[in-house]
Design a protein around this motif. Structure first.
Motif: not given
Length: 295
Positions: A66-71, A136-139
């Motif tokens: 998830l973090a990879h896609y958000v970044d 899906a934000d940082q929180v």
């Protein structure tokens, strides 16, 4: 292009089909840690996943993915009811069973890829119409990471377990299972004397020369009842009661005894007695213990 069917290993076809210009929209229920390799998305794309607490705790959806896609600039949304796996580009739609995970690449999956404009439009409408979504934000990512760290790999409806082991080596059914606490065997005085006598003897020219020195090795009878028989299942627990090892033929990491006790309690076995040698008589407990390794 028309409509093409791909199975049982469709991921190379999926990855190739979505490498197009323009925004891609996807609704993929579960993401493994290697999802970005299978599903290469970029800024401007939209991805809806099931990143509910249950899915993350079961290690079905990876916060790292998830973090990879958000970044990367992908808009990631979570829907707890999502169980579909569809992707749409400007010209193509992918519809099938494949989650974006390693377990999906080794399972028998099937997808249809089509450039039918009506189907492409319908898939896009389906994705855009998914309700009960959370950004899906940082929180969200921080919470998901914390849930992942305290969770474990368990079965969810419609997907296989993480790193599922092949169960064919097990007898069917498993009727005898023993726990064996590993202890360092200390030979008695008589055994030490016998060992010294044998090792001090001269090697003669009669018979083959000794090339290997055998050290002391002994396995006490589990539970003190008879000998191990063909088809018995033996699980090892370290002497410090810290690690519970899988059946010897399974290539996987051990599980912390404290974690195993908690997981077995969740499955309805609050007192599995992992810290004492005994035969596991209960059929349901045998099944629950095997589930620790998805067997």
């Amino acid at each position: 292009m028309g409509i093409t069917f791909h199975g049982p290993s469709p991921w190379p076809h999926i990855t190739r089909a979505i490498r197009t210009r323009g925004p891609r929209h996807g609704a993929i229920a579960y993401l493994g840690e290697d999802a970005p390799t299978l599903l290469p998305l970029r800024a401007g794309d939209v991805l809806v996943v099931n990143a509910s607490r249950a899915a993350v705790r079961a290690h079905a959806t990876s916060p790292a993915a998830l973090a990879h896609y958000v970044d990367a600039g992908v808009r990631v949304l979570s829907s707890p009811n999502l169980h579909a796996n569809v992707i749409v580009t400007d010209r193509r739609a992918v519809i099938g069973s494949a989650n974006a995970s390693y377990s999906s690449t080794i399972a028998d999956e099937a997808v249809i890829i089509t450039d039918d404009p009506d189907i492409v439009a319908a898939v896009r409408k389906f994705i855009d119409g998914i309700e009960e979504i959370t950004e899906a934000d940082q929180v969200f990512l921080d919470n998901a990471t914390a849930i992942w760290q305290i969770g474990r790999a368990v079965s969810l409806s419609g997907i296989g377990g993480r790193n599922r082991a092949e169960p064919e080596f097990l007898p069917t059914p498993v009727t005898r299972m023993f726990l064996w606490h590993i202890t360092e065997y200390q030979p008695g005085e008589a055994e030490e004397h016998e060992r010294a006598a044998h090792t001090s003897r001269r090697t003669t020219s009669a018979g083959p020369s000794a090339k290997y020195q055998l050290e002391w090795f002994r396995i006490d009878t589990p539970g003190g009842r008879g000998r191990l028989q063909r088809g018995d299942v033996l699980l090892e627990v370290t002497a410090d009661n810290e690690w519970l090892y899988p059946p010897a033929v399974v290539d996987s990491d051990p599980i912390a005894v404290t974690d195993a006790e908690v997981w077995l309690a969740d499955l309805g076995h609050p007192n599995p007695r992992l810290r004492t040698d005994h035969r596991i008589v209960s059929a349901s407990l045998r099944a629950a213990v095997l589930r620790l390794w998805n067997l």
